[in-house]
Scaffold this active site. Structure first.
Site, short mmCIF file in Angstrom:
data_model
loop_
_atom_site.label_atom_id
_atom_site.label_comp_id
_atom_site.label_asym_id
_atom_site.label_seq_id
_atom_site.Cartn_x
_atom_site.Cartn_y
_atom_site.Cartn_z
N LYS A 1 0.79 -1.23 0.00
CA LYS A 1 0.00 0.00 0.00
C LYS A 1 0.83 1.29 0.00
CE LYS A 1 -4.49 -1.15 0.33
NZ LYS A 1 -5.60 -0.52 -0.42
N ASP B 1 -8.05 -0.13 6.97
CA ASP B 1 -8.16 -1.39 7.68
C ASP B 1 -6.79 -1.82 8.20
OD1 ASP B 1 -10.96 -2.19 7.46
OD2 ASP B 1 -10.61 -2.27 5.32
#
Length: 375
Positions: free
Chosen positions: A73, A114
Site C-alpha cells: 500500500k 483497515d
C-alpha cells in the site's frame, strides 16, 4: 476444496473501452524513478511456482517485503503524498529532502484504513516531516494499530464505525480542518488523489512484468475498494494484447464487485453480506468509482472465497516460504482452488498451459492469527 465456499460470476455487462494510457510504461516511468529513490526500496520478489498440477505455473509477486512495511500500500500512499506536497510547494520533480527543506508549517494528512493503507500514509507523511491522523474501523486488531503508531508522527484512533462510514468521517474531518485527505477510494468530487494512489501501484505491476519470464494467461486480483486491482489491470492491458483474463477475488461476506457484476446494470452496488471476514484488508463494502470504470471493462469474472479457503491458501504459501496474510493470499486462494476443481478450471478456462499471476499483497499483519492458522 469445498466448492460451496467459492462463488464465480462472469462479467456479462462490460462497460465501454476505457483509456489506460496513464498507466503506460512511458507515463509511469517518473513514478518508478521516485519510488526507487526512497529509503529501503528494492524490487519485491516474484516467485514462480511451477510444480503445481493442472497449470503450467503460478507466479506470485510477494509484496510482504515492500519498504519493510509488510504490504504494497505504501507505493500508492507515498506517491499521493508526494504529489500533494509538490503541488502545494510549487516544486517540479523535487527530491524528498527538497520537500522537507521547503515546508514551513506542520502539515497533516488524514485517512481511513483497515491497516495497510493507513500504515503507508503514516510512513509517507513521516518521510516528509508531516503529521498523520489515521482512523480505523471497529474490531481492528491491536497489532495493526500498533504497527501504524510505531511509524512516528501518527495519531491512530479505532472508531465504532464500519469502513465506509469511517471514510466519510475522515473526509469530513479533513475538510473542516484544512487537512489533506489521502483516501484510496474515489467518489463524486474526490478523484484526483485516488487516481494518484492507483498510479502509485503501477510500480509493482511493472516490476512483475520485468521479472516474469513468461506472459500470464490469467490474473487473479483481490479487491477491497478495487484500486490496486484496477491499477494492475490497467498496466497489463497496456502491455499485453490481448489482456490476460482478469478475475476479481473478494471475501464471501464483503463482495461489492461480485454484487455489482451480479446485478449487471453498470451501476455500483454495495456488498450484501454480513461484513464478517478475517480478510480485514478486503473488508470494504463499496467499490471505488475509478476502479470500477477500469474493471468493468477489463475484468472477465468476479469470485468470492470463504475465510476457510483463504486459510488453506496461507498454509500452502507458507510451505513455499511465502508469508501471506489473510488478505494477501486471496488471489492465490482462488488459483489454489482451481488447481483442485475441474469445474472451476472449466469456468475460468484454465488448462495445462495456463500461467497464473497473483499478488501476495501483505505479510503477517496480524501475527497472532497467522500463527493460529498455520498451527
Amino acid at each position: 476444496m469445498i466448492m460451496n465456499e467459492i462463488n464465480l460470476i462472469q462479467n456479462k455487462n462490460r462497460g465501454e473501452f476505457v483509456d489506460t494510457s496513464d498507466f503506460s510504461n512511458a507515463a509511469t516511468e517518473k513514478i518508478r524513478k521516485f519510488h526507487a529513490s526512497l529509503p529501503n526500496y528494492h524490487k519485491t520478489p516474484l516467485i514462480e511456482l511451477n510444480n503445481l498440477k493442472n497449470v503450467k505455473a503460478v507466479c506470485v509477486k510477494d509484496e510482504s517485503h515492500r519498504f519493510g512495511l509488510k504490504a504494497f500500500k505504501a507505493l500508492g500512499g507515498v506517491w499521493a503524498v508526494y504529489h500533494i506536497l509538490s503541488r502545494k510547494l510549487g516544486l517540479i520533480n523535487p527530491t524528498v529532502q527538497e520537500i522537507r527543506d521547503n515546508i514551513r508549517e506542520k502539515l497533516t494528512f488524514v485517512t481511513t484504513t483497515d491497516g495497510n493503507h493507513g500504515k503507508g500514509v503514516a510512513w509517507a507523511a513521516n518521510l516528509f516531516g508531516c503529521n498523520s491522523i489515521v482512523f480505523m474501523p471497529k474490531n481492528t486488531v491491536a497489532a495493526r494499530v500498533q504497527a501504524i503508531e510505531n511509524i512516528g508522527n501518527a495519531k491512530v484512533e479505532v472508531t465504532d464505525m464500519n469502513y465506509d462510514d469511517c471514510v466519510k468521517f475522515s473526509a469530513q474531518l479533513a475538510g473542516d480542518n484544512n487537512f489533506f485527505l489521502v483516501q484510496d477510494t474515489a467518489w463524486a468530487g474526490y478523484e484526483e488523489i485516488p487516481a494518484q494512489i492507483m498510479l502509485g501501484y503501477s510500480t509493482l505491476a511493472y516490476e512483475a512484468i520485468n521479472q516474469m519470464n513468461i506472459a500470464p494467461t490469467h490474473i487473479f486480483l483481490q479487491a477491497g475498494v478495487g484500486s490496486m486491482a484496477a491499477a494492475v489491470a490497467a498496466v497489463f492491458a497496456e502491455n499485453f494484447k490481448p489482456c490476460p483474463r482478469i478475475t476479481i477475488v473478494e471475501p464471501t461476506e464483503v463482495a461489492c464487485f461480485y454484487e455489482t457484476m451480479r446485478v449487471g446494470d453498470g451501476n455500483i452496488y454495495s456488498a450484501t453480506g454480513n461484513g464478517q471476514t478475517m480478510m480485514a484488508g478486503l473488508n470494504c463494502a463499496t467499490p471505488c468509482t475509478l476502479a470500477w470504470k477500469i474493471l468493468r471493462y477489463f475484468a472477465a469474472d468476479s469470485a468470492t472465497i470463504s475465510d476457510n479457503v483463504a486459510a488453506q491458501a496461507m498454509k500452502i504459501l507458507a510451505e513455499h516460504k511465502i508469508t501471506s496474510g489473510e488478505s494477501g493470499c486471496a488471489g492465490f486462494a482462488l488459483a489454489n482452488a482451481a488447481l483442485n476443481s475441474p469445474e472451476l478450471r472449466r469456468a475460468l478456462e484454465l488448462d495445462k498451459d495456463s500461467i497464473i499471476f497473483v499478488i501476495n499483497t501483505e505479510g503477517d499483519t496480524d501475527p497472532d492469527n497467522y500463527k493460529k492458522i498455520l498451527q
